[in-house]
Design a protein around this motif. Structure first.
Motif, mmCIF file in Angstrom:
data_model
loop_
_atom_site.group_PDB
_atom_site.id
_atom_site.type_symbol
_atom_site.label_atom_id
_atom_site.label_comp_id
_atom_site.label_asym_id
_atom_site.label_seq_id
_atom_site.Cartn_x
_atom_site.Cartn_y
_atom_site.Cartn_z
ATOM 1 N N VAL A 93 42.858 34.197 43.198
ATOM 2 C CA VAL A 93 43.022 33.368 41.990
ATOM 3 C C VAL A 93 42.291 33.997 40.813
ATOM 4 O O VAL A 93 42.818 34.081 39.692
ATOM 5 C CB VAL A 93 42.513 31.936 42.257
ATOM 6 C CG1 VAL A 93 42.487 31.141 40.952
ATOM 7 C CG2 VAL A 93 43.380 31.235 43.280
ATOM 8 N N ALA A 94 41.063 34.453 41.043
ATOM 9 C CA ALA A 94 40.291 35.086 39.965
ATOM 10 C C ALA A 94 40.980 36.345 39.466
ATOM 11 O O ALA A 94 41.048 36.598 38.252
ATOM 12 C CB ALA A 94 38.879 35.417 40.464
ATOM 13 N N ALA A 95 41.517 37.147 40.377
ATOM 14 C CA ALA A 95 42.211 38.378 39.989
ATOM 15 C C ALA A 95 43.472 38.081 39.192
ATOM 16 O O ALA A 95 43.773 38.740 38.185
ATOM 17 C CB ALA A 95 42.545 39.206 41.229
ATOM 18 N N MET A 96 44.222 37.063 39.639
ATOM 19 C CA MET A 96 45.460 36.701 38.938
ATOM 20 C C MET A 96 45.175 36.207 37.528
ATOM 21 O O MET A 96 45.799 36.658 36.552
ATOM 22 C CB MET A 96 46.197 35.629 39.745
ATOM 23 C CG MET A 96 47.516 35.173 39.114
ATOM 24 S SD MET A 96 47.343 33.831 37.886
ATOM 25 C CE MET A 96 46.802 32.478 38.934
ATOM 26 N N LEU A 97 44.221 35.286 37.381
ATOM 27 C CA LEU A 97 43.904 34.746 36.061
ATOM 28 C C LEU A 97 43.332 35.819 35.134
ATOM 29 O O LEU A 97 43.640 35.857 33.936
ATOM 30 C CB LEU A 97 42.918 33.596 36.188
ATOM 31 C CG LEU A 97 43.466 32.303 36.810
ATOM 32 C CD1 LEU A 97 42.355 31.284 36.999
ATOM 33 C CD2 LEU A 97 44.582 31.713 35.953
ATOM 34 N N ALA A 98 42.515 36.702 35.692
ATOM 35 C CA ALA A 98 41.948 37.780 34.882
ATOM 36 C C ALA A 98 43.051 38.686 34.350
ATOM 37 O O ALA A 98 43.025 39.096 33.176
ATOM 38 C CB ALA A 98 40.950 38.586 35.709
ATOM 39 N N GLY A 102 43.774 38.481 30.437
ATOM 40 C CA GLY A 102 43.037 39.588 29.835
ATOM 41 C C GLY A 102 41.545 39.316 29.774
ATOM 42 O O GLY A 102 40.862 39.752 28.844
ATOM 43 N N ARG A 103 41.017 38.597 30.780
ATOM 44 C CA ARG A 103 39.595 38.274 30.847
ATOM 45 C C ARG A 103 38.945 39.030 32.001
ATOM 46 O O ARG A 103 39.623 39.389 32.972
ATOM 47 C CB ARG A 103 39.394 36.772 31.065
ATOM 48 C CG ARG A 103 39.989 35.876 29.988
ATOM 49 C CD ARG A 103 39.082 35.829 28.775
ATOM 50 N NE ARG A 103 39.551 34.880 27.779
ATOM 51 C CZ ARG A 103 39.255 33.575 27.797
ATOM 52 N NH1 ARG A 103 38.512 33.081 28.768
ATOM 53 N NH2 ARG A 103 39.700 32.778 26.845
ATOM 54 N N PRO A 104 37.633 39.241 31.943
ATOM 55 C CA PRO A 104 36.944 39.878 33.065
ATOM 56 C C PRO A 104 37.049 39.013 34.325
ATOM 57 O O PRO A 104 36.905 37.787 34.270
ATOM 58 C CB PRO A 104 35.494 39.978 32.587
ATOM 59 C CG PRO A 104 35.571 39.897 31.095
ATOM 60 C CD PRO A 104 36.735 39.003 30.804
ATOM 61 N N LYS A 105 37.282 39.664 35.454
ATOM 62 C CA LYS A 105 37.412 38.937 36.716
ATOM 63 C C LYS A 105 36.131 38.199 37.057
ATOM 64 O O LYS A 105 36.159 37.083 37.594
ATOM 65 C CB LYS A 105 37.769 39.925 37.836
ATOM 66 C CG LYS A 105 37.974 39.268 39.191
ATOM 67 C CD LYS A 105 38.336 40.301 40.247
ATOM 68 C CE LYS A 105 38.438 39.655 41.630
ATOM 69 N NZ LYS A 105 38.756 40.660 42.684
ATOM 70 N N GLN A 106 34.969 38.790 36.741
ATOM 71 C CA GLN A 106 33.699 38.156 37.046
ATOM 72 C C GLN A 106 33.536 36.829 36.307
ATOM 73 O O GLN A 106 32.949 35.868 36.828
ATOM 74 C CB GLN A 106 32.527 39.085 36.663
ATOM 75 C CG GLN A 106 32.449 40.357 37.484
ATOM 76 C CD GLN A 106 33.410 41.430 36.966
ATOM 77 O OE1 GLN A 106 34.182 41.194 36.025
ATOM 78 N NE2 GLN A 106 33.358 42.607 37.586
ATOM 79 N N VAL A 122 39.761 27.216 31.111
ATOM 80 C CA VAL A 122 39.683 28.682 31.201
ATOM 81 C C VAL A 122 40.157 29.350 29.916
ATOM 82 O O VAL A 122 39.483 30.211 29.363
ATOM 83 C CB VAL A 122 40.501 29.201 32.398
ATOM 84 C CG1 VAL A 122 40.449 30.732 32.458
ATOM 85 C CG2 VAL A 122 39.990 28.609 33.693
ATOM 86 N N ALA A 123 41.335 28.941 29.410
ATOM 87 C CA ALA A 123 41.873 29.578 28.205
ATOM 88 C C ALA A 123 43.002 28.746 27.635
ATOM 89 O O ALA A 123 43.606 27.924 28.330
ATOM 90 C CB ALA A 123 42.361 30.985 28.516
ATOM 91 N N SER A 124 43.263 28.960 26.342
ATOM 92 C CA SER A 124 44.407 28.346 25.675
ATOM 93 C C SER A 124 45.467 29.424 25.477
ATOM 94 O O SER A 124 45.184 30.477 24.896
ATOM 95 C CB SER A 124 43.988 27.754 24.332
ATOM 96 O OG SER A 124 45.099 27.198 23.654
ATOM 97 N N VAL A 125 46.679 29.169 25.970
ATOM 98 C CA VAL A 125 47.731 30.192 25.939
ATOM 99 C C VAL A 125 49.045 29.590 25.456
ATOM 100 O O VAL A 125 49.185 28.369 25.329
ATOM 101 C CB VAL A 125 47.941 30.820 27.335
ATOM 102 C CG1 VAL A 125 46.673 31.507 27.816
ATOM 103 C CG2 VAL A 125 48.395 29.765 28.335
#
Length: 575
Positions: A93-98, A102-106, A122-125
């Motif tokens: 999930v972290a890898a997919m969202l990153a 375009g955000r750091p996986k950490q 997490v973000a507005s898209v």
């Protein structure tokens, strides 16, 4: 002998025990379903019933021609429920969202780590991007509907327009000033949901529809605003100045056509900008106006009847005022100047001599009538009143320096308003920035016209205009402001600059204010440059900015030259 137990006694004891236990259960049931039933029903309802905010679309801010300077677009807020994310899938999930955001996986992994939280934004898209993310089908990843504020021009009129916070409400500039009009009213929806958040069909739901915000149309012209920002930014950089401002104003209506600052605020990146860049310096910064203020002394002298344009003054290059000796704006031998010549050549000594014929009380009254010492009343966010001390409190030297613009403080908007008054035949129109708003049905409703106030007589205004036209001529200090084919009236200003950091006068303020066409004025342009390091005279630093902006504005507004010849203005006695 072996004695057998008494079965009757055992049965009695068992029955007593069972009766006791059952009575406890029965009492608890009576408490739950009888005495406390309403409490538990309310708690169950509270857990099922969810209230959702239905955001209202914020109104747009447009320029005078309807071009959007601030608008609202649909968006989706991506969120995660760390408690609901399958532990074995956290890394995926972290890898997919990153990758999608375009955000750091950490950064994403840190949000997923706190399983105590059930809702982590997490973000507005854009809606399309949100749909793509949800198609991955990971449990604990969702989206909600929202609106996002966008500024197509980036830093175009940035400090004037301002910005909104994460809650959608204005935090500065016109976004804050007109927040009630722009924001509208959010709606609300109440629904019943199950344990996992799914909506329970056929249950009660109530809703109140949102009321969309209304649009605000400004008097700003997008093209002229762009030209003003470009001109002031280039000059601030070229002269090593600290800041600069430009105002373009319609003479007849008092409407602001452009209001630019340098450096300007990029509205798409305001969160990473220091708060001092959020300030609209054209209305908030106060400074001593210098020689641009001499037109008010001239107006007071002409209105009193003590001086005429042809009145001759014997002007030395210095003059004693109380315990100080004040020098003229430039060294020169003793000369005989007409009052028109005093204004055209920006003579400090000649201006002081004229002010002495007027008197302190009359000069103070004229300054007040031009709007000094009070807020312009334009409704700009953060506008200041400047400083105009009572004439009774003027020191010996102030009785001289105020005549040529030192010892009082003003804003750029106040100064521009002075020249609008002179160009408009002596009638001040309260400056305005809002052309109108839309009503609930989307129809445009014009704003009320600015208040009109007679400040000086028409004849006085005409005579000062002719003096200012001579100031842009070959013998004046503002020759660099002249525009081929047009009659231009204007005045330079060079003032020592008070700086709180050095607790005294450090550096200069260079200004130029004027209007065109001089004989049929349509536009006023004021340029102010603070603390230039390469030169400091208004005639060499600010006048070129005036010329660039006025030339563009005249062409953009399709204002032709009048074709009339300027009148002869006598500068020196005997000419």
């Amino acid at each position: 002998m072996l004695r057998l137990g008494n079965p009757g006694r055992r049965i009695s004891i068992g029955l007593i025990a069972m009766t006791f236990v059952l009575s406890i259960f029965a009492g608890r049931l009576v408490q739950l379903q009888g005495l406390d039933s309403k409490v538990y029903m309310a708690e169950a309802a509270r857990q099922r019933v969810q209230e959702e905010r239905i955001p209202a679309r914020r109104g747009s801010i447009t320029d005078v021609n309807g071009h959007e300077l601030a608008l609202t677009v649909e968006a989706r807020e991506i969120f995660v429920d760390p408690y609901d994310v399958v532990p074995e899938q956290r890394d995926k999930v972290a890898a997919m969202l990153a990758a999608e955001l375009g955000r750091p996986k950490q950064e994403i992994a840190a949000k997923l780590a706190d399983t105590r939280k059930r809702y982590v934004p997490v973000a507005s898209v854009e809606p399309i991007r949100a749909e793509k993310i949800l198609k991955h089908g990971y449990k604990g990843v969702g989206s909600t509907h929202e609106y996002r504020r966008e500024y197509p021009g980036g830093d175009l009129a940035g400090t004037l327009i301002g910005f909104v916070g994460d809650d959608g409400n204005g935090l500065s500039g016109l976004e804050l000033q007109h927040n009630k009009v722009l924001a509208g009213r959010d709606g609300q929806q109440t629904i019943e949901t199950g344990r996992d958040g799914q909506r329970i069909p056929m249950t009660r739901s109530t809703s109140r529809q949102p009321v969309e915000g209304r649009d605000v149309r400004l008097t700003i012209d997008r093209d002229v605003q762009w030209a003003a920002q470009k001109a002031i930014a280039e000059q601030v950089e070229a002269t090593g100045a600290r800041t600069g401002s430009v105002i373009v104003m319609d003479v007849r209506t008092g409407q602001v056509v452009a209001m630019a600052n340098a450096p300007e605020l990029d509205l798409e990146d305001w969160e990473n900008t220091t708060e001092d860049r959020w300030v609209n310096r054209a209305v908030a910064d106060v400074f001593e106006p210098g020689s641009t203020n001499k037109v008010i002394t001239a107006a007071a002298a002409l209105e009193s009847g003590a001086v005429r344009p042809e009145t001759v003054f014997t002007v030395d290059d210095e003059i004693r005022c109380a315990d100080r000796v004040l020098r003229d704006s430039h060294p020169h031998p003793t000369e005989k100047l007409t009052f028109s010549g005093v204004v055209a050549t920006s003579s400090n000594v000649g201006t002081i001599l004229a002010a002495r014929k007027v008197g302190d009380a009359k000069l103070h009254e004229t300054l007040r009538r031009f709007g000094f010492g009070t807020r312009p009343g334009a409704g700009f966010y953060g506008e200041e009143a400047g400083l105009l001390p009572s004439w009774k409190d003027w020191s010996g030297s102030q009785r001289c320096t105020i005549a040529y613009g030192q010892g009082i403080s003003v804003t750029a908007l106040q100064t521009a308003s002075v020249y609008q008054t002179i160009a408009n035949g002596g009638v001040r129109v309260t400056p305005s920035i809002v052309a109108g708003t839309t009503d609930a049905g989307g129809a445009f409703v014009p704003a009320a016209e600015g208040k009109r106030t007679r400040v000086i007589g028409e004849r006085t205004a005409r005579e000062i205009s002719q003096m200012l036209e001579a100031a842009v001529g070959a013998e004046g200090t503002g020759e660099l402001a002249s525009i081929d084919g047009y009659r231009v009236a204007g005045k330079t200003g060079t003032a020592m600059r008070y700086d709180a950091a050095c607790q005294g006068y450090c550096g200069y303020t260079a200004t130029f204010a004027g209007f065109a066409p001089a004989d049929k004025p349509r536009l006023v342009v004021l340029a102010v440059i603070q603390d230039p390091r390469k030169g400091h005279y208004g005639g060499e630093i600010a006048a070129p900015v005036f010329k660039k902006v006025m030339t563009f504005a005249l062409k953009s507004k399709k204002i032709p030259p009048t074709g009339a010849e300027p009148p002869e203005v006598r500068i020196r006695a005997g000419e």
